[in-house]
Design an enzyme around this catalytic site. Structure first.
Site, short mmCIF file in Angstrom:
data_model
loop_
_atom_site.label_atom_id
_atom_site.label_comp_id
_atom_site.label_asym_id
_atom_site.label_seq_id
_atom_site.Cartn_x
_atom_site.Cartn_y
_atom_site.Cartn_z
N GLY A 162 0.83 -1.21 0.00
CA GLY A 162 0.00 0.00 0.00
C GLY A 162 0.86 1.25 0.00
N ASN A 163 0.27 2.37 0.34
CA ASN A 163 1.05 3.62 0.44
C ASN A 163 0.45 4.51 1.53
OD1 ASN A 163 -0.92 5.53 -0.84
ND2 ASN A 163 -0.66 4.08 -2.53
#
Ligand code: CTP
Length: 397
Positions: free
Chosen positions: A206-207
Protein backbone atom coordinates in the site's frame (compact mmCIF):
# COMPACT_ATOMS: atom_id res chain seq x y z
CA UNK A 1 -29.90 36.56 -3.42
CA UNK A 2 -31.72 35.18 -0.38
CA UNK A 3 -35.13 35.70 -1.99
CA UNK A 4 -37.43 32.77 -1.09
CA UNK A 5 -34.60 30.83 0.54
CA UNK A 6 -35.82 28.71 3.41
CA UNK A 7 -33.50 29.15 6.37
CA UNK A 8 -33.58 27.53 9.81
CA UNK A 9 -31.77 29.73 12.30
CA UNK A 10 -30.61 27.71 15.31
CA UNK A 11 -29.70 29.82 18.34
CA UNK A 12 -27.68 28.38 21.21
CA UNK A 13 -26.72 29.69 24.64
CA UNK A 14 -24.13 32.40 24.19
CA UNK A 15 -24.16 36.12 24.90
CA UNK A 16 -23.86 36.58 21.11
CA UNK A 17 -27.48 35.31 20.95
CA UNK A 18 -28.55 38.98 21.18
CA UNK A 19 -27.09 39.45 17.67
CA UNK A 20 -29.46 36.74 16.39
CA UNK A 21 -32.25 39.34 16.47
CA UNK A 22 -30.37 41.55 13.98
CA UNK A 23 -29.44 38.50 11.95
CA UNK A 24 -33.03 37.24 11.65
CA UNK A 25 -34.23 40.73 10.76
CA UNK A 26 -31.60 41.02 8.01
CA UNK A 27 -32.40 37.58 6.60
CA UNK A 28 -36.12 38.38 6.44
CA UNK A 29 -35.35 41.79 4.92
CA UNK A 30 -33.34 40.02 2.21
CA UNK A 31 -36.33 37.89 1.25
CA UNK A 32 -35.61 34.70 3.21
CA UNK A 33 -38.26 32.62 4.94
CA UNK A 34 -36.95 32.03 8.46
CA UNK A 35 -37.85 29.46 11.14
CA UNK A 36 -36.08 29.92 14.46
CA UNK A 37 -35.14 27.07 16.80
CA UNK A 38 -33.68 27.99 20.17
CA UNK A 39 -32.12 25.94 22.93
CA UNK A 40 -33.31 26.56 26.49
CA UNK A 41 -29.98 28.25 27.26
CA UNK A 42 -30.46 30.62 24.30
CA UNK A 43 -33.78 31.74 25.78
CA UNK A 44 -31.84 32.98 28.85
CA UNK A 45 -30.13 35.54 26.59
CA UNK A 46 -32.93 36.58 24.21
CA UNK A 47 -36.67 35.99 24.30
CA UNK A 48 -38.53 33.74 21.84
CA UNK A 49 -41.10 36.54 21.54
CA UNK A 50 -38.49 38.88 19.99
CA UNK A 51 -37.46 36.24 17.48
CA UNK A 52 -40.97 35.12 16.58
CA UNK A 53 -41.88 38.77 15.94
CA UNK A 54 -38.83 39.30 13.72
CA UNK A 55 -39.06 35.95 11.88
CA UNK A 56 -42.87 36.20 11.54
CA UNK A 57 -43.08 32.55 12.62
CA UNK A 58 -43.46 30.61 15.87
CA UNK A 59 -40.18 29.92 17.60
CA UNK A 60 -39.53 26.28 18.41
CA UNK A 61 -37.64 25.18 21.51
CA UNK A 62 -38.99 21.77 22.49
CA UNK A 63 -39.41 18.51 20.62
CA UNK A 64 -42.91 18.33 22.08
CA UNK A 65 -45.11 20.40 24.35
CA UNK A 66 -48.40 19.24 25.94
CA UNK A 67 -50.33 19.18 22.69
CA UNK A 68 -47.95 19.27 19.70
CA UNK A 69 -44.86 17.51 18.46
CA UNK A 70 -42.25 19.38 16.41
CA UNK A 71 -41.44 17.24 13.38
CA UNK A 72 -37.66 17.58 13.38
CA UNK A 73 -37.23 15.41 10.28
CA UNK A 74 -39.55 17.54 8.15
CA UNK A 75 -37.97 20.76 9.45
CA UNK A 76 -34.53 19.48 8.38
CA UNK A 77 -35.93 18.65 4.96
CA UNK A 78 -37.83 21.90 4.57
CA UNK A 79 -34.77 24.14 4.76
CA UNK A 80 -32.36 25.17 2.00
CA UNK A 81 -29.80 25.82 4.71
CA UNK A 82 -29.58 25.44 8.48
CA UNK A 83 -27.67 28.30 10.08
CA UNK A 84 -26.55 27.89 13.68
CA UNK A 85 -25.63 31.30 15.05
CA UNK A 86 -24.31 31.63 17.62
CA UNK A 87 -22.85 28.15 18.03
CA UNK A 88 -21.78 27.72 21.67
CA UNK A 89 -18.97 25.50 22.85
CA UNK A 90 -21.49 23.16 24.46
CA UNK A 91 -23.64 22.75 21.33
CA UNK A 92 -20.49 22.30 19.24
CA UNK A 93 -19.41 19.42 21.49
CA UNK A 94 -22.85 17.83 21.19
CA UNK A 95 -22.74 18.11 17.39
CA UNK A 96 -19.29 16.56 17.29
CA UNK A 97 -20.48 13.55 19.27
CA UNK A 98 -24.02 13.16 17.94
CA UNK A 99 -25.81 13.94 21.23
CA UNK A 100 -29.50 14.57 20.71
CA UNK A 101 -31.02 16.03 23.88
CA UNK A 102 -32.93 18.99 22.43
CA UNK A 103 -34.88 19.99 19.32
CA UNK A 104 -31.96 21.89 17.79
CA UNK A 105 -29.70 18.83 17.95
CA UNK A 106 -32.48 16.60 16.56
CA UNK A 107 -33.01 18.92 13.58
CA UNK A 108 -29.23 19.15 13.03
CA UNK A 109 -28.92 15.36 12.99
CA UNK A 110 -31.79 14.91 10.57
CA UNK A 111 -31.02 17.90 8.30
CA UNK A 112 -30.53 16.97 4.65
CA UNK A 113 -29.62 20.57 3.76
CA UNK A 114 -26.16 22.12 4.20
CA UNK A 115 -25.41 23.35 7.73
CA UNK A 116 -23.52 26.59 8.31
CA UNK A 117 -22.29 27.48 11.78
CA UNK A 118 -21.08 30.74 13.31
CA UNK A 119 -19.28 29.90 16.56
CA UNK A 120 -19.04 32.34 19.46
CA UNK A 121 -17.05 31.82 22.61
CA UNK A 122 -14.40 33.31 24.84
CA UNK A 123 -10.84 33.32 23.51
CA UNK A 124 -9.45 30.64 25.82
CA UNK A 125 -12.34 28.30 25.01
CA UNK A 126 -11.89 29.03 21.31
CA UNK A 127 -8.20 28.05 21.45
CA UNK A 128 -8.75 24.94 23.63
CA UNK A 129 -7.59 21.70 21.97
CA UNK A 130 -11.03 20.12 22.50
CA UNK A 131 -12.74 22.99 20.67
CA UNK A 132 -10.23 22.73 17.81
CA UNK A 133 -10.73 18.95 17.57
CA UNK A 134 -14.53 19.33 17.65
CA UNK A 135 -14.47 22.01 14.93
CA UNK A 136 -12.24 19.85 12.77
CA UNK A 137 -14.58 16.93 13.31
CA UNK A 138 -17.77 18.77 12.36
CA UNK A 139 -16.03 20.33 9.32
CA UNK A 140 -14.98 16.86 8.21
CA UNK A 141 -18.70 15.91 8.27
CA UNK A 142 -19.26 18.57 5.58
CA UNK A 143 -20.54 21.42 7.77
CA UNK A 144 -19.45 24.99 7.00
CA UNK A 145 -17.86 27.14 9.67
CA UNK A 146 -17.90 30.94 9.51
CA UNK A 147 -14.67 32.04 11.19
CA UNK A 148 -14.91 33.94 14.48
CA UNK A 149 -13.78 37.54 14.57
CA UNK A 150 -11.24 39.26 16.81
CA UNK A 151 -12.46 41.95 19.19
CA UNK A 152 -13.90 42.73 22.58
CA UNK A 153 -15.34 39.67 24.31
CA UNK A 154 -18.01 39.28 26.99
CA UNK A 155 -15.28 38.51 29.54
CA UNK A 156 -13.85 41.99 29.00
CA UNK A 157 -10.79 40.53 27.29
CA UNK A 158 -9.93 41.26 23.68
CA UNK A 159 -9.13 38.41 21.32
CA UNK A 160 -10.51 35.69 19.02
CA UNK A 161 -13.99 34.31 19.60
CA UNK A 162 -16.53 36.97 18.64
CA UNK A 163 -19.33 35.68 16.44
CA UNK A 164 -19.16 37.08 12.91
CA UNK A 165 -21.34 40.17 12.55
CA UNK A 166 -24.88 39.57 11.16
CA UNK A 167 -23.96 41.50 7.95
CA UNK A 168 -20.97 39.20 7.37
CA UNK A 169 -23.13 36.10 7.99
CA UNK A 170 -25.72 37.29 5.46
CA UNK A 171 -22.92 38.00 2.97
CA UNK A 172 -21.50 34.50 3.59
CA UNK A 173 -24.91 32.96 2.85
CA UNK A 174 -25.29 35.03 -0.33
CA UNK A 175 -21.91 33.78 -1.59
CA UNK A 176 -22.80 30.29 -0.45
CA UNK A 177 -25.99 30.21 -2.54
CA UNK A 178 -24.31 31.90 -5.53
CA UNK A 179 -21.44 29.39 -5.45
CA UNK A 180 -23.83 26.47 -5.10
CA UNK A 181 -25.34 27.16 -8.48
CA UNK A 182 -22.07 26.82 -10.40
CA UNK A 183 -22.09 23.03 -10.78
CA UNK A 184 -25.79 22.38 -10.35
CA UNK A 185 -26.89 19.57 -12.65
CA UNK A 186 -23.29 18.43 -13.24
CA UNK A 187 -21.91 15.04 -12.25
CA UNK A 188 -18.42 14.57 -10.86
CA UNK A 189 -16.28 11.49 -10.31
CA UNK A 190 -13.41 11.70 -7.81
CA UNK A 191 -10.87 9.08 -6.73
CA UNK A 192 -9.12 9.32 -3.38
CA UNK A 193 -6.99 7.41 -0.92
CA UNK A 194 -4.45 4.64 -1.36
CA UNK A 195 -4.97 1.24 -2.93
CA UNK A 196 -4.05 -2.05 -1.24
CA UNK A 197 -2.60 -4.80 -3.43
CA UNK A 198 -3.02 -8.14 -1.66
CA UNK A 199 -0.05 -10.51 -1.32
CA UNK A 200 -1.80 -13.15 0.74
CA UNK A 201 -4.84 -13.18 3.09
CA UNK A 202 -3.02 -10.98 5.66
CA UNK A 203 -0.59 -8.76 3.75
CA UNK A 204 -0.76 -6.08 1.11
CA UNK A 205 1.37 -3.49 -0.67
CA UNK A 206 0.00 0.00 0.00
CA UNK A 207 1.05 3.62 0.44
CA UNK A 208 0.72 6.48 2.93
CA UNK A 209 -2.15 8.35 1.24
CA UNK A 210 -4.86 9.31 3.77
CA UNK A 211 -7.49 10.29 1.20
CA UNK A 212 -7.89 13.76 2.80
CA UNK A 213 -7.10 15.75 -0.37
CA UNK A 214 -9.49 13.81 -2.60
CA UNK A 215 -12.27 13.83 0.01
CA UNK A 216 -11.86 17.62 0.36
CA UNK A 217 -12.16 17.97 -3.44
CA UNK A 218 -15.28 15.76 -3.48
CA UNK A 219 -16.79 17.85 -0.66
CA UNK A 220 -16.00 21.10 -2.46
CA UNK A 221 -17.52 19.87 -5.73
CA UNK A 222 -20.64 18.78 -3.82
CA UNK A 223 -20.88 22.15 -2.08
CA UNK A 224 -20.90 23.84 -5.53
CA UNK A 225 -23.94 21.76 -6.44
CA UNK A 226 -22.37 18.82 -8.31
CA UNK A 227 -23.64 15.29 -7.84
CA UNK A 228 -20.46 13.57 -6.68
CA UNK A 229 -19.39 9.93 -6.78
CA UNK A 230 -16.25 9.27 -4.77
CA UNK A 231 -14.30 6.08 -5.48
CA UNK A 232 -12.39 5.71 -2.25
CA UNK A 233 -9.54 3.38 -1.41
CA UNK A 234 -9.00 2.21 2.20
CA UNK A 235 -9.26 5.41 4.26
CA UNK A 236 -10.48 6.20 7.77
CA UNK A 237 -11.31 9.85 6.98
CA UNK A 238 -15.05 10.59 7.22
CA UNK A 239 -16.93 11.62 4.08
CA UNK A 240 -19.78 14.21 3.99
CA UNK A 241 -23.26 12.69 3.71
CA UNK A 242 -24.01 14.39 0.37
CA UNK A 243 -21.39 12.29 -1.44
CA UNK A 244 -22.09 8.91 -2.99
CA UNK A 245 -19.14 6.71 -1.96
CA UNK A 246 -17.94 3.54 -3.70
CA UNK A 247 -15.39 1.87 -1.41
CA UNK A 248 -12.67 -0.15 -3.13
CA UNK A 249 -9.43 -1.86 -2.14
CA UNK A 250 -7.17 -2.60 -5.09
CA UNK A 251 -6.10 -0.59 -8.15
CA UNK A 252 -8.14 -2.95 -10.30
CA UNK A 253 -11.30 -2.43 -8.16
CA UNK A 254 -10.76 1.32 -8.50
CA UNK A 255 -10.30 1.02 -12.27
CA UNK A 256 -13.55 -0.98 -12.64
CA UNK A 257 -15.53 1.51 -10.51
CA UNK A 258 -14.18 4.47 -12.51
CA UNK A 259 -14.77 2.91 -15.92
CA UNK A 260 -18.38 2.18 -14.91
CA UNK A 261 -18.99 5.72 -13.67
CA UNK A 262 -16.98 7.93 -16.06
CA UNK A 263 -19.48 7.81 -18.93
CA UNK A 264 -22.06 9.95 -17.11
CA UNK A 265 -19.53 12.30 -15.52
CA UNK A 266 -18.95 15.90 -16.60
CA UNK A 267 -15.88 16.26 -14.39
CA UNK A 268 -13.43 13.59 -13.18
CA UNK A 269 -10.65 14.26 -10.68
CA UNK A 270 -8.17 11.44 -10.16
CA UNK A 271 -6.53 12.22 -6.85
CA UNK A 272 -5.98 8.68 -5.57
CA UNK A 273 -2.50 7.34 -5.00
CA UNK A 274 -2.98 4.25 -7.14
CA UNK A 275 -0.46 1.40 -6.97
CA UNK A 276 1.51 1.20 -10.22
CA UNK A 277 2.31 -2.49 -9.66
CA UNK A 278 0.45 -5.41 -8.14
CA UNK A 279 1.58 -8.96 -7.24
CA UNK A 280 1.22 -11.42 -10.11
CA UNK A 281 -0.37 -13.96 -7.77
CA UNK A 282 -2.16 -13.66 -4.47
CA UNK A 283 -1.27 -16.59 -2.23
CA UNK A 284 -4.37 -18.42 -0.99
CA UNK A 285 -2.70 -19.13 2.36
CA UNK A 286 -0.48 -16.94 4.52
CA UNK A 287 3.08 -16.93 3.09
CA UNK A 288 5.43 -18.56 5.62
CA UNK A 289 8.94 -17.22 6.10
CA UNK A 290 12.00 -19.34 5.29
CA UNK A 291 15.73 -18.81 5.50
CA UNK A 292 16.39 -17.34 2.07
CA UNK A 293 15.53 -13.97 0.54
CA UNK A 294 11.99 -13.41 -0.70
CA UNK A 295 11.08 -12.02 -4.09
CA UNK A 296 7.64 -10.82 -5.17
CA UNK A 297 6.88 -10.72 -8.87
CA UNK A 298 4.85 -7.65 -9.75
CA UNK A 299 2.88 -6.73 -12.82
CA UNK A 300 1.73 -3.28 -13.92
CA UNK A 301 -1.74 -2.08 -12.92
CA UNK A 302 -3.98 -0.24 -15.34
CA UNK A 303 -3.44 3.52 -15.34
CA UNK A 304 -6.94 4.81 -14.57
CA UNK A 305 -6.27 8.45 -15.48
CA UNK A 306 -4.69 7.42 -18.78
CA UNK A 307 -7.54 5.01 -19.57
CA UNK A 308 -10.14 7.73 -18.94
CA UNK A 309 -8.06 10.13 -21.07
CA UNK A 310 -8.34 7.66 -23.95
CA UNK A 311 -12.15 7.42 -23.80
CA UNK A 312 -12.83 11.05 -22.82
CA UNK A 313 -15.54 12.72 -24.91
CA UNK A 314 -15.79 16.42 -25.81
CA UNK A 315 -17.31 18.30 -22.87
CA UNK A 316 -15.81 16.01 -20.23
CA UNK A 317 -13.11 17.56 -18.06
CA UNK A 318 -10.42 15.25 -16.71
CA UNK A 319 -8.03 16.30 -13.92
CA UNK A 320 -5.12 14.35 -12.49
CA UNK A 321 -2.42 14.73 -9.88
CA UNK A 322 1.33 14.49 -10.07
CA UNK A 323 3.22 13.82 -6.84
CA UNK A 324 6.88 14.33 -7.61
CA UNK A 325 10.21 14.53 -5.82
CA UNK A 326 12.38 15.92 -8.66
CA UNK A 327 12.01 17.53 -12.11
CA UNK A 328 8.52 18.37 -10.88
CA UNK A 329 7.42 20.77 -13.61
CA UNK A 330 8.64 18.62 -16.49
CA UNK A 331 7.07 15.45 -15.09
CA UNK A 332 3.76 17.21 -14.41
CA UNK A 333 3.60 18.66 -17.94
CA UNK A 334 4.46 15.25 -19.33
CA UNK A 335 1.54 13.69 -17.39
CA UNK A 336 -0.79 16.40 -18.74
CA UNK A 337 -0.13 15.35 -22.34
CA UNK A 338 0.65 11.63 -22.00
CA UNK A 339 -2.58 11.01 -20.05
CA UNK A 340 -4.68 13.41 -22.16
CA UNK A 341 -5.76 15.29 -19.02
CA UNK A 342 -7.21 18.80 -19.11
CA UNK A 343 -5.45 19.80 -15.95
CA UNK A 344 -2.72 18.44 -13.67
CA UNK A 345 -2.30 19.36 -10.01
CA UNK A 346 1.34 19.14 -9.01
CA UNK A 347 2.50 18.69 -5.45
CA UNK A 348 6.14 18.28 -4.70
CA UNK A 349 7.43 16.37 -1.71
CA UNK A 350 10.21 18.99 -1.57
CA UNK A 351 7.73 21.61 -0.36
CA UNK A 352 7.20 21.61 3.40
CA UNK A 353 3.58 20.99 4.31
CA UNK A 354 2.81 19.25 1.01
CA UNK A 355 1.86 15.67 0.18
CA UNK A 356 0.87 12.70 2.34
CA UNK A 357 -0.02 12.87 6.01
CA UNK A 358 -0.27 16.69 6.21
CA UNK A 359 -3.42 18.73 6.73
CA UNK A 360 -1.91 21.27 4.34
CA UNK A 361 -0.75 21.13 0.74
CA UNK A 362 1.11 23.33 -1.72
CA UNK A 363 0.15 23.00 -5.34
CA UNK A 364 0.77 24.26 -8.84
CA UNK A 365 -1.88 23.65 -11.51
CA UNK A 366 -1.08 23.26 -15.22
CA UNK A 367 -3.92 23.24 -17.72
CA UNK A 368 -4.14 22.21 -21.37
CA UNK A 369 -4.44 25.85 -22.47
CA UNK A 370 -0.90 26.44 -21.21
CA UNK A 371 -1.88 28.26 -18.00
CA UNK A 372 0.13 27.70 -14.86
CA UNK A 373 -1.24 28.67 -11.44
CA UNK A 374 0.93 28.60 -8.31
CA UNK A 375 -0.63 28.68 -4.85
CA UNK A 376 0.71 29.18 -1.32
CA UNK A 377 0.70 26.42 1.30
CA UNK A 378 -2.90 26.15 2.56
CA UNK A 379 -5.19 23.72 4.38
CA UNK A 380 -6.37 20.88 2.15
CA UNK A 381 -9.89 22.35 2.35
CA UNK A 382 -8.63 25.68 0.96
CA UNK A 383 -6.53 23.86 -1.65
CA UNK A 384 -9.66 21.96 -2.72
CA UNK A 385 -11.38 25.33 -3.28
CA UNK A 386 -8.48 26.52 -5.49
CA UNK A 387 -8.60 23.29 -7.50
CA UNK A 388 -12.39 23.44 -7.96
CA UNK A 389 -12.23 27.15 -8.90
CA UNK A 390 -9.62 26.33 -11.54
CA UNK A 391 -11.70 23.40 -12.81
CA UNK A 392 -14.80 25.62 -13.10
CA UNK A 393 -12.80 28.29 -14.95
CA UNK A 394 -11.49 25.72 -17.45
CA UNK A 395 -14.88 23.99 -17.71
CA UNK A 396 -16.46 27.25 -18.86
CA UNK A 397 -13.45 28.34 -21.02
N1 CTP B 1 -3.03 7.23 -11.65
C1 CTP B 1 -4.07 6.39 -12.02
N2 CTP B 1 -3.87 5.07 -12.12
C2 CTP B 1 -2.66 4.52 -11.87
C3 CTP B 1 -1.61 5.37 -11.49
C4 CTP B 1 -1.83 6.71 -11.38
O1 CTP B 1 -5.18 6.89 -12.25
N3 CTP B 1 -2.51 3.21 -11.98
C5 CTP B 1 -3.29 8.66 -11.59
C6 CTP B 1 -3.22 9.27 -10.21
O2 CTP B 1 -4.46 9.24 -9.55
C7 CTP B 1 -2.77 10.69 -10.53
C8 CTP B 1 -1.91 10.53 -11.78
O3 CTP B 1 -2.29 9.29 -12.35
O4 CTP B 1 -3.87 11.50 -10.88
C9 CTP B 1 -0.44 10.54 -11.59
O5 CTP B 1 -0.07 9.63 -10.63
P1 CTP B 1 1.45 9.47 -10.19
O6 CTP B 1 1.55 8.34 -9.21
O7 CTP B 1 2.01 10.82 -9.81
O8 CTP B 1 2.12 9.10 -11.56
P2 CTP B 1 2.27 7.79 -12.37
O9 CTP B 1 1.48 7.95 -13.62
O10 CTP B 1 1.95 6.62 -11.54
O11 CTP B 1 3.80 7.85 -12.76
P3 CTP B 1 5.10 7.80 -11.82
O12 CTP B 1 4.74 6.98 -10.64
O13 CTP B 1 6.12 7.19 -12.70
O14 CTP B 1 5.42 9.25 -11.48
Amino acid sequence: MLQNKKIIVGITGSIAAYKAAFLVRLLVKNGAEVRVIMTKAAADFITPLTLSTLSKNNVLTDIADESTWANHVMLGRWADVMLIAPLSCNSLAKMATGLCDNLLQAVYLSATCPVVMAPAMDEDMWHHSTTKANLEKISSFGNYIIPVEKGELASGLTGDGRMAEPESIVQYLEHFFAAKQELKGKKALVTAGPTYEALDPVRFIGNHSSGKMGIAIAAELASRGAEVTLVLGPSSVSVPEAINVIRVKSANDMYEACINTFNGADIAVMSAAVADYTPVTIAAEKIKKNDGAFTIELTKTKDILKSLGEIKKPGQLLAGFALETNNERAYALNKLTSKNADLIVLNSLNDTGAGFGHDTNKITIFDKLGNEYTFETKTKKEVAKDIVNTIIKLFHA
